[in-house]
Design a protein around this motif. Structure first.
Motif, PDB file in Angstrom:
ATOM      1  N   MET A   1       0.849  -1.190   0.000  1.00  0.00           N
ATOM      2  CA  MET A   1       0.000   0.000   0.000  1.00  0.00           C
ATOM      3  C   MET A   1       0.886   1.241   0.000  1.00  0.00           C
ATOM      4  O   MET A   1       1.841   1.337   0.761  1.00  0.00           O
ATOM      5  CB  MET A   1      -0.912  -0.018   1.224  1.00  0.00           C
ATOM      6  N   THR A   2       0.568   2.187  -0.857  1.00  0.00           N
ATOM      7  CA  THR A   2       1.323   3.428  -0.951  1.00  0.00           C
ATOM      8  C   THR A   2       0.907   4.363   0.178  1.00  0.00           C
ATOM      9  O   THR A   2      -0.282   4.569   0.407  1.00  0.00           O
ATOM     10  CB  THR A   2       1.045   4.109  -2.311  1.00  0.00           C
ATOM     11  N   PRO A   3       1.890   4.943   0.882  1.00  0.00           N
ATOM     12  CA  PRO A   3       1.525   5.862   1.964  1.00  0.00           C
ATOM     13  C   PRO A   3       0.916   7.154   1.428  1.00  0.00           C
ATOM     14  O   PRO A   3       1.171   7.543   0.291  1.00  0.00           O
ATOM     15  CB  PRO A   3       2.858   6.136   2.655  1.00  0.00           C
ATOM     16  N   GLU A   4       0.139   7.791   2.271  1.00  0.00           N
ATOM     17  CA  GLU A   4      -0.479   9.054   1.889  1.00  0.00           C
ATOM     18  C   GLU A   4       0.560  10.163   1.850  1.00  0.00           C
ATOM     19  O   GLU A   4       1.518  10.168   2.598  1.00  0.00           O
ATOM     20  CB  GLU A   4      -1.546   9.457   2.908  1.00  0.00           C
ATOM     21  N   THR A   5       0.293  11.108   0.987  1.00  0.00           N
ATOM     22  CA  THR A   5       1.104  12.321   0.911  1.00  0.00           C
ATOM     23  C   THR A   5       0.561  13.319   1.938  1.00  0.00           C
ATOM     24  O   THR A   5      -0.556  13.139   2.461  1.00  0.00           O
ATOM     25  CB  THR A   5       0.985  12.939  -0.489  1.00  0.00           C
ATOM     26  N   PRO A   6       1.305  14.395   2.231  1.00  0.00           N
ATOM     27  CA  PRO A   6       0.748  15.427   3.111  1.00  0.00           C
ATOM     28  C   PRO A   6      -0.590  15.964   2.581  1.00  0.00           C
ATOM     29  O   PRO A   6      -1.529  16.163   3.343  1.00  0.00           O
ATOM     30  CB  PRO A   6       1.825  16.507   3.122  1.00  0.00           C
ATOM     31  N   PHE A   7      -0.668  16.163   1.257  1.00  0.00           N
ATOM     32  CA  PHE A   7      -1.930  16.595   0.660  1.00  0.00           C
ATOM     33  C   PHE A   7      -3.017  15.564   0.956  1.00  0.00           C
ATOM     34  O   PHE A   7      -4.133  15.915   1.342  1.00  0.00           O
ATOM     35  CB  PHE A   7      -1.757  16.752  -0.864  1.00  0.00           C
ATOM     36  N   GLY A   8      -2.680  14.287   0.799  1.00  0.00           N
ATOM     37  CA  GLY A   8      -3.638  13.211   1.029  1.00  0.00           C
ATOM     38  C   GLY A   8      -4.131  13.161   2.462  1.00  0.00           C
ATOM     39  O   GLY A   8      -5.319  12.954   2.717  1.00  0.00           O
ATOM     40  N   ARG A   9      -3.211  13.356   3.407  1.00  0.00           N
ATOM     41  CA  ARG A   9      -3.609  13.358   4.827  1.00  0.00           C
ATOM     42  C   ARG A   9      -4.553  14.515   5.129  1.00  0.00           C
ATOM     43  O   ARG A   9      -5.544  14.357   5.832  1.00  0.00           O
ATOM     44  CB  ARG A   9      -2.376  13.423   5.725  1.00  0.00           C
ATOM     45  N   ARG A  10      -4.245  15.669   4.573  1.00  0.00           N
ATOM     46  CA  ARG A  10      -5.105  16.833   4.816  1.00  0.00           C
ATOM     47  C   ARG A  10      -6.468  16.647   4.160  1.00  0.00           C
ATOM     48  O   ARG A  10      -7.493  16.999   4.733  1.00  0.00           O
ATOM     49  CB  ARG A  10      -4.426  18.106   4.335  1.00  0.00           C
ATOM     50  N   LEU A  11      -6.476  16.104   2.950  1.00  0.00           N
ATOM     51  CA  LEU A  11      -7.740  15.860   2.261  1.00  0.00           C
ATOM     52  C   LEU A  11      -8.583  14.869   3.048  1.00  0.00           C
ATOM     53  O   LEU A  11      -9.777  15.104   3.276  1.00  0.00           O
ATOM     54  CB  LEU A  11      -7.479  15.340   0.844  1.00  0.00           C
ATOM     55  N   ARG A  12      -7.974  13.773   3.478  1.00  0.00           N
ATOM     56  CA  ARG A  12      -8.709  12.774   4.266  1.00  0.00           C
ATOM     57  C   ARG A  12      -9.275  13.400   5.538  1.00  0.00           C
ATOM     58  O   ARG A  12     -10.437  13.199   5.893  1.00  0.00           O
ATOM     59  CB  ARG A  12      -7.802  11.596   4.633  1.00  0.00           C
ATOM     60  N   SER A  13      -8.457  14.191   6.213  1.00  0.00           N
ATOM     61  CA  SER A  13      -8.890  14.843   7.451  1.00  0.00           C
ATOM     62  C   SER A  13     -10.083  15.775   7.203  1.00  0.00           C
ATOM     63  O   SER A  13     -11.042  15.785   7.978  1.00  0.00           O
ATOM     64  CB  SER A  13      -7.720  15.630   8.040  1.00  0.00           C
ATOM     65  N   ALA A  14     -10.019  16.532   6.129  1.00  0.00           N
ATOM     66  CA  ALA A  14     -11.109  17.474   5.822  1.00  0.00           C
ATOM     67  C   ALA A  14     -12.390  16.742   5.436  1.00  0.00           C
ATOM     68  O   ALA A  14     -13.490  17.158   5.825  1.00  0.00           O
ATOM     69  CB  ALA A  14     -10.674  18.423   4.708  1.00  0.00           C
ATOM     70  N   ILE A  15     -12.253  15.648   4.682  1.00  0.00           N
ATOM     71  CA  ILE A  15     -13.439  14.877   4.294  1.00  0.00           C
ATOM     72  C   ILE A  15     -14.093  14.283   5.542  1.00  0.00           C
ATOM     73  O   ILE A  15     -15.313  14.373   5.720  1.00  0.00           O
ATOM     74  CB  ILE A  15     -13.070  13.770   3.274  1.00  0.00           C
TER      75      ILE A  15
END
Length: 84
Positions: A1-15
């Motif tokens: 599994m590919t780790p999340e990017t900082p953008f990905g972590r922020r997007l997940r958090s906001a969703i």
């Protein structure tokens, strides 16, 4: 599994903060939920118009989502010497 990017972590958090699933959010902004998954893992980044839609929909700033830091104030204070 590919780790999340900082953008990905922020997007997940906001969703999650908006109380939405990834699928619900994808429907809200008109993209396939696989696109969100690819953004989170850094395989692709959304177009700028989609970033705008993401931010508007989640009521977040693009600066926060993209982890843009504003430069610190580089102004220097100058002192004036009084004439002798």
């Amino acid at each position: 599994m590919t780790p999340e990017t900082p953008f990905g972590r922020r997007l997940r958090s906001a969703i999650r903060g908006a109380g939405l699933t990834q699928g619900q959010f994808a429907n809200r902004i008109g993209v396939d939920k696989s696109a969100i998954s690819m953004w989170r893992r850094g395989h692709h980044m959304p177009r700028i118009d989609v970033v705008r839609d993401i931010c508007h929909s989640l009521r977040i700033s693009a600066d926060w989502l993209l982890d843009i830091k504003t430069p610190t104030d580089t102004t220097t204070t100058t002192t004036t010497e009084s004439p002798s």
